[in-house]
Design a protein around this motif. Structure first.
Motif: not given
Lengths: 118, 113
Positions: B18-20, B80-85
């Motif tokens: 999870i990204s917060i 979270s996925q790589p494309g969320d960078s």
């Protein structure tokens, strides 16, 4: 649906020179915005148009920056003369009338013009 | 005077976790809040919004939480996925001020493989 178009993508000029940026908003969007984004900062509103009238230009440095939206569609932003601190990405955005019931107003951004002043 | 604050310039998260992303604001009169996502050499793109009368809004992997008493909102991305960078901007709008958007400085999210 075509997005917000901006040109040029990149511009390098020397200080004291002039530069102009062009923006074509999404068809039918009455509101157009110009933002300045300095590296490491969030976008800062320079000027907001509603059709061809200025709604807010309180943060536009009017001694050197000017903008127009003569026919209520596309817009140009000009800097004359440029200073070193004007180096930034200039973003154009547009939006349709806000949905007051949903308290919603989405702005759609172009890819921006990266200006480097040397 | 920064009305919208993103105090973390960057954040690294393992893929699948999870990204917060956090955001604080000072003006209790803001009507609603938005998150924008920005890839390099592209303009910001709208991600998700929340009205000030709500405390949660969910859209797929993205959920925004609003805590009005703390003047704090957060964006949760799971998984979270790589494309969320990307760089994520928190923004707030006052609807009686010609819908002027005030942006935070952004948080750069790195999704690690």
């Amino acid at each position: 649906e075509a997005g917000v178009a901006q040109s040029p993508r990149y511009k390098i000029i020397e200080k004291r020179q002039s530069v102009a940026f062009w923006c074509n908003p999404i068809s039918g969007h009455a509101t157009l915005y110009w933002y300045q984004q300095i590296l490491g900062q969030g976008p800062k509103l320079l000027i907001q148009f509603q059709n061809n009238g200025v709604v807010d230009d309180s943060q536009l440095p009017k001694d050197r920056f000017s903008a127009e939206r003569l026919k209520g569609v596309d817009s140009t932003l000009k800097i004359q003369p440029a200073k070193l601190e004007d180096s930034a990405v200039y973003l154009c955005a547009s939006s349709s009338p806000p949905d007051r019931a949903l308290a919603k107003n989405i702005q759609y951004f172009g890819a921006g013009t990266r200006l480097s002043v040397l | 005077d920064q009305q919208v604050k993103q105090n973390s310039p960057s954040l690294s998260v393992q893929e699948g976790r999870i990204s917060i992303l956090n955001c604080d604001y000072t003006n209790s009169m803001f009507d609603y809040f938005l998150w924008y996502k920005k890839y390099p050499a592209e303009g910001p793109t709208f991600l998700i919004s929340i009205s000030s009368i709500k405390d949660k809004n969910e859209d797929g992997r993205f959920t925004v939480f609003l805590n009005k008493s703390a003047k704090h909102l957060s964006l949760h991305i799971v998984p979270s996925q790589p494309g969320d960078s990307a760089v994520y901007f928190c923004a707030a709008i006052l609807m009686n001020r010609d819908d002027k958007i005030i942006f935070g400085k952004g948080t750069r999210l790195h999704i690690l493989p």
